[in-house]
Enzyme design. Structure first.
Site, short mmCIF file in Angstrom:
data_model
loop_
_atom_site.label_atom_id
_atom_site.label_comp_id
_atom_site.label_asym_id
_atom_site.label_seq_id
_atom_site.Cartn_x
_atom_site.Cartn_y
_atom_site.Cartn_z
N TYR A 1 0.85 -1.19 0.00
CA TYR A 1 0.00 0.00 0.00
C TYR A 1 0.89 1.24 0.00
CZ TYR A 1 -3.43 3.48 1.54
OH TYR A 1 -4.24 4.58 1.64
N LYS B 1 4.79 8.98 8.95
CA LYS B 1 4.54 8.43 10.29
C LYS B 1 5.53 8.94 11.34
CE LYS B 1 1.92 4.76 8.32
NZ LYS B 1 0.54 4.54 8.58
N ASP C 1 9.46 2.71 -0.20
CA ASP C 1 8.42 3.38 0.57
C ASP C 1 8.65 3.02 2.03
OD1 ASP C 1 6.21 4.24 1.90
OD2 ASP C 1 4.75 3.47 0.46
C1 LIG Z 1 3.82 2.08 3.36
C2 LIG Z 1 2.85 3.20 3.29
N1 LIG Z 1 2.97 4.12 2.33
C3 LIG Z 1 2.13 5.16 2.22
C4 LIG Z 1 1.08 5.29 3.09
C5 LIG Z 1 0.14 6.45 2.97
O1 LIG Z 1 0.34 7.34 4.02
P1 LIG Z 1 -0.83 8.37 4.47
O2 LIG Z 1 -1.89 7.54 5.13
O3 LIG Z 1 -0.12 9.29 5.40
O4 LIG Z 1 -1.30 9.03 3.24
C6 LIG Z 1 0.90 4.36 4.13
C7 LIG Z 1 -0.22 4.49 5.08
O5 LIG Z 1 -0.42 3.71 5.95
C8 LIG Z 1 1.81 3.29 4.22
O6 LIG Z 1 1.66 2.36 5.17
#
Ligand SMILES: Cc1ncc(COP(=O)(O)O)c(C=O)c1O
Length: 426
Positions: free
Chosen positions: A143, A269, A241
């Site tokens: 994700y 985060k 990511d």
């Molecule tokens: C690995 C990863 N990338 C991107 C995101 C997206 O982040 P946001 O919820 O701050 O848009 C998340 C969200 O949980 C994530 O776990």
């Protein structure tokens, strides 16, 4: 029993779709009224009905120091008194950027944004702008937020190259350039890069270097190395990511642990200390393609917000203190070791990476997107919830330990989970 929660949820449903501002908070899949939280302190949250829970979600991994850490509260209040937003550059942005550049091996420059979604969306645009190529590769079950091009469901792999969008409203033309591959499948990726005519159209491969969003699924040994090799050979970028893993699996992220040098890194985060902060970082030659220096546009009214930056900087200062990650690892092992013992011979497994872990019902090992026993997860969630333990409310998510969790809380939680395993699992 949770009367105020129920009443608030009912009212919220009248004015907010599903009563929540992010779908998984609704608990619909758990067949219960969602948690309506009133406050958090350390490792605990308290709901509007006065019930307390040990929190293993920690704002989805953001709160590595727990809730309302006094140093962060003080830093944020100090900044609030000086003004909360200017839309103008501040020194604090330079200070936190310099700190991150000093810690993450591959990051030479970075730009702050407000969410992980924005960070990965910008990374895609930047990769395309830098390479002049149209396509990206992602992995099934990973994700990367909810921007159109990345909102793609379980891919069918190289054979069909025709992934289905996870959401209505995503044009097929938008996702036509996103290819999905199964995670940890060495052969499919290798054969694609070596034999497909599309290989030279790939701008970037993006992945969670340890997956958190199908539960904790680490890469098989050599998989990240293979991606680095194949992308470098063909001139595509490798994007880690690290929105979850950055400063979670150690001070240098997964890139430091794996000693892999990605071209771009997405962060989020932990770097916001509980505030909406994310970032896209990487090699200067690539980052300098962003406006105002380059032709790739990206902007944000609240990007680099000084209050959020103070929370992030304070967090980084606290977690870089010697022994922080060792202590977090000890706490995690204290919780997970008895669970691992209880799971012997059962149809379930626990996978962990540093201070994050997932309990999977059904399989003995998970290395790619897998079907899980969802009903068992619902029972598990309820069992823990009734006993004052709040875990991430989805079978495909990770749970997180913070430095605020106490040994007593961890032992209590291990006792409850092992009791569940003993009573419910065959
Ligand atoms: C690995 C990863 N990338 C991107 C995101 C997206 O982040 P946001 O919820 O701050 O848009 C998340 C969200 O949980 C994530 O776990």
């Amino acid at each position: 029993m949770r009367e105020r929660s129920e009443a608030i949820y009912e009212r919220a449903c009248r004015v907010i779709p599903g009563g929540v501002n992010s779908p998984v908070r609704s608990f619909r899949h758990l067949r219960m009224t969602p948690l309506i939280v009133e406050s958090g302190s350390g490792s605990q949250i308290r709901d509007v009905d006065g019930r307390t829970y040990i929190d293993y979600c920690g704002s989805w991994g953001s709160l590595i120091l727990g809730h309302a850490h006094p140093r962060i509260v003080a830093a944020v209040c100090e900044q609030m008194a000086k003004g909360s937003s200017f839309g103008i550059a501040t020194e604090i942005e330079e200070r936190i950027a310099t700190k991150i550049v000093g810690l993450l091996p591959s990051v030479e420059k970075l730009r702050f944004v407000n969410s992980g979604t924005e960070a990965t969306m910008t990374a895609m645009r930047l990769a395309r702008g830098f390479t002049g190529r149209p396509k990206i590769i992602k992995f099934t079950g990973h994700y990367h937020g909810h921007s159109d091009a990345l909102l793609i469901q379980a891919g069918s792999g190289v054979a069909s190259l025709n992934p289905l969008a996870t959401s209505k409203g995503v044009n097929l033309s938008t996702i036509a350039d996103t290819l999905c591959f199964p995670f940890n499948d060495f052969e499919q990726i290798r054969s694609f890069f070596r034999t497909s005519p599309l290989a030279h159209e790939i701008a970037a491969v993006i992945l969670e270097p340890i997956t958190a969003n199908m539960g904790v699924v680490p890469p098989e040994p050599g998989f990240l190395e293979q991606l680095r090799e194949e992308t470098a050979r063909i001139g595509a970028l490798l994007i880690f990511d690290e929105v979850v893993t950055g400063f979670r699996v150690g001070l240098t992220g997964m890139q430091g642990r794996s000693k892999i040098d990605p071209d771009l890194t997405c962060l989020g985060k932990v770097i916001g200390g509980g505030f909406p902060v994310a970032a896209i970082g990487g090699k200067s030659a690539i980052l300098d393609c962003l406006a105002p220096l380059g032709q790739v546009y990206q902007a944000g009214t609240l990007s680099g917000n000084p209050v959020a930056m103070r929370a992030g900087l304070e967090t980084l200062c606290l977690i870089e203190q010697s022994g922080f990650y060792d202590s977090l690892q000890k706490k995690t092992d204290r919780l997970t070791a008895p669970i691992q013992n209880a799971l012997r011979g059962k149809n379930a497994c626990l996978q962990q990476a540093s201070s994050m872990f997932s309990l999977f019902f059904g399989p003995k090992k998970v290395s790619a997107k897998t079907t899980l026993d969802e009903e068992m997860f619902v029972q598990y969630f309820h069992y823990l919830f009734e006993r004052g333990i709040y875990i991430s409310p989805s079978s495909h998510e990770a749970c997180f330990i913070s430095s605020a969790h106490t040994e007593e809380q961890l032992d209590f939680t291990a006792g409850v989970i092992t009791a569940f395993i003993g009573e419910q699992l065959s």
